[in-house]
Design a protein around this motif. Structure first.
Motif, short mmCIF file in Angstrom:
data_model
loop_
_atom_site.label_atom_id
_atom_site.label_comp_id
_atom_site.label_asym_id
_atom_site.label_seq_id
_atom_site.Cartn_x
_atom_site.Cartn_y
_atom_site.Cartn_z
N LEU A 199 0.85 -1.19 0.00
CA LEU A 199 0.00 0.00 0.00
C LEU A 199 0.89 1.24 0.00
CD1 LEU A 199 -2.96 1.05 0.16
CD2 LEU A 199 -2.59 1.29 2.63
N LEU A 200 0.66 2.13 -0.98
CA LEU A 200 1.40 3.39 -1.04
C LEU A 200 0.51 4.55 -0.64
CD1 LEU A 200 3.27 3.21 -4.49
CD2 LEU A 200 4.08 2.42 -2.24
N LYS A 201 1.09 5.50 0.09
CA LYS A 201 0.47 6.80 0.26
C LYS A 201 0.94 7.61 -0.95
CE LYS A 201 0.08 10.60 3.53
NZ LYS A 201 0.44 11.10 4.87
N VAL A 202 0.01 8.03 -1.79
CA VAL A 202 0.39 8.63 -3.07
C VAL A 202 0.96 10.04 -2.84
CG1 VAL A 202 -0.42 9.36 -5.35
CG2 VAL A 202 -1.35 7.27 -4.30
N THR A 203 2.18 10.24 -3.37
CA THR A 203 2.80 11.57 -3.29
C THR A 203 2.58 12.36 -4.58
OG1 THR A 203 4.87 10.50 -3.92
CG2 THR A 203 4.56 10.99 -1.57
N ALA A 204 2.40 11.65 -5.70
CA ALA A 204 2.21 12.33 -6.99
C ALA A 204 1.63 11.35 -8.00
CB ALA A 204 3.54 12.88 -7.49
N ALA A 205 0.78 11.88 -8.89
CA ALA A 205 0.20 11.06 -9.97
C ALA A 205 0.14 11.90 -11.23
CB ALA A 205 -1.20 10.59 -9.57
N GLY A 206 0.70 11.38 -12.33
CA GLY A 206 0.77 12.16 -13.58
C GLY A 206 -0.48 12.02 -14.42
N VAL A 207 -0.74 13.09 -15.19
CA VAL A 207 -1.94 13.15 -16.04
C VAL A 207 -1.51 12.92 -17.49
CG1 VAL A 207 -3.86 14.62 -16.75
CG2 VAL A 207 -2.94 14.83 -14.43
N VAL B 185 0.61 17.22 -12.92
CA VAL B 185 0.80 16.22 -11.87
C VAL B 185 -0.16 16.53 -10.72
CG1 VAL B 185 2.44 15.25 -10.19
CG2 VAL B 185 3.21 15.82 -12.50
N VAL B 186 -0.87 15.50 -10.28
CA VAL B 186 -1.81 15.64 -9.17
C VAL B 186 -1.10 15.24 -7.87
CG1 VAL B 186 -3.96 14.73 -8.18
CG2 VAL B 186 -3.83 15.29 -10.63
N VAL B 187 -1.25 16.10 -6.86
CA VAL B 187 -0.61 15.85 -5.56
C VAL B 187 -1.74 15.65 -4.54
CG1 VAL B 187 1.00 16.80 -3.85
CG2 VAL B 187 1.31 17.31 -6.28
#
Ligand code: NAD
Ligand code: ZN
Ligand code: ZN
Length: 346
Positions: A29-37, A341-343
């Motif tokens: 399980l990751l705590k999301v730090t960044a996700a690209g669009v 990038v979504v934070v």
């Protein structure tokens, strides 16, 4: 937790609350730090209901970075708090292609119902992300997750395409990059870092061409009816030894074919639905054409290693999870320069 989901065919994605995921055996399980669009998500959200390949609702986000929040039973080699990025094109892990690290070309993924996060499996546009196996994580300690997360697709996909073209990109050669958006502006930097080729960038937007020059393109050309002539002129009539099309629409694949040199290589990376006829006389002699998908696990490790040298700097603009629908709107309208990038925990 909050997640950005594509819920109804044709409707924009929505921020909703979904149950918190918990890691089962072997999962992380990751705590999301960044996700690209990625523009591919826009393509997915334009597909009709008939033949739509994924179950809805679908949590978007196939470029993910995070810190390890919890380990499922039996997971070793990782510690809570480790900073990682996610290798997205998950495969079975054991077929001949997976054994080479080419899980993007897994021979059994379809049969086993294995989908990448954000493209069939719940993705990274959420507060937490469940990763199926520790082998799909690459450490990024010391690197900024926002600047690094696009490398998992906008970096890895062009890296794979550029790497296979390297034997042609000798001193004196030319590489053409068509579409200098998320993937393309990274491709320009990879070409500069990995080859001696002169880089000519094409785009329909002056702003994107300005970014291409900033990140190292030697020449920029507006992608219009005169573009082929200009590239031919810039190469003394020879054309380009490698052409990377990050649009893949009918007009750009035609441009790609028309600017290729004898024995050149064309990679059609964009999924714009164009197709390039191949046959005697259709293209300069001995041109090779390929349409690659993403890259291998080993190549992601290489891209991250390259980023550590400072050779690749992704231009990013950040959004909160609540603003993620706006990021997609802006990307759709051609207003994102570089990568959005979504934070989620910003
Ligand atoms: P993006 O929107 O960030 O970039 C696309 C760029 O192309 C923009 O700069 C735009 O101005 C430019 N463009 C549009 N029409 C053009 C034309 N006619 N000539 C020249 N430039 C033009 O998109 P992205 O996220 O970088 O994705 C690029 C493409 O690659 C998309 O089709 C995406 O779906 C695809 N993709 C494929 C793979 C793969 O594995 N094959 C992986 C990721 C993305
Ligand atoms: Zn993508
Ligand atoms: Zn496999």
């Amino acid at each position: 937790m909050k997640a950005l989901q594509y819920r109804r065919i044709g409707a924009p994605p929505e921020v909703v609350t979904v149950p918190d995921p918990e890691p089962g055996p072997g999962q992380v399980l990751l705590k999301v730090t960044a996700a690209g669009v990625c523009h591919s998500d826009i393509a997915v959200m334009s597909w009709p209901a008939e033949g739509f390949p994924y179950e809805l609702p679908l949590t978007l986000g196939h470029e993910g970075a995070g810190t390890v929040e919890a380990l499922g039973a039996g997971v070793s080699g990782l510690n809570e708090g480790d900073a990682v990025v996610v290798y997205g094109p998950w495969g079975c892990g054991t077929c001949a292609k997976c054994a080479e690290g080419k899980e993007n070309y897994c021979l059994r993924a379809a049969e086993l119902g294995i989908f990448p996060p954000g493209l069939g499996t719940p993705g990274a546009m959420a507060e937490y992300l469940l990763v199926d196996d520790a082998r799909h994580l690459v450490p990024i300690d010391g690197l900024d997750p926002v600047a690094t997360v696009p490398l998992t697709d906008a970096g890895l996909t062009p890296y794979h395409a550029v790497k296979r073209a390297l034997p042609r990109l000798v001193p004196g050669s030319t590489a053409v990059v068509i579409g200098t958006g998320g993937l393309g502006h990274v491709a320009v930097q990879l070409l500069r870092a990995m080859s001696a080729a002169r880089v000519i960038a094409l785009d329909v937007s002056e702003e994107k061409l300005a970014l291409a020059r900033t990140v190292g393109a030697h020449e920029t050309v507006l992608s219009d009816a005169q573009a082929v002539g200009k590239v031919r002129e810039l190469t003394g009539g020879t054309g380009a030894q490698a052409v990377f099309d990050f649009v893949g629409a009918e007009p750009t694949v035609r441009t790609a074919g028309a600017v290729a040199a004898v024995e050149g290589e064309i990679s059609i990376v964009g999924i714009g639905g164009g197709s390039l006829p191949v046959g005697f006389g259709a293209l300069p002699f001995e041109v090779s054409v390929n349409a690659p998908y993403w890259g291998s696990r080993g190549e992601l490790i290489e891209v991250i290693a390259l980023a550590r040298t400072g050779a690749v700097a992704v231009h990013t603009e950040t959004y909160s999870l609540d603003e993620a629908p706006l990021a997609y709107e802006r990307l759709h309208a051609g207003q994102v320069n570089g990568r959005a990038v979504v934070v989620p925990h910003g």
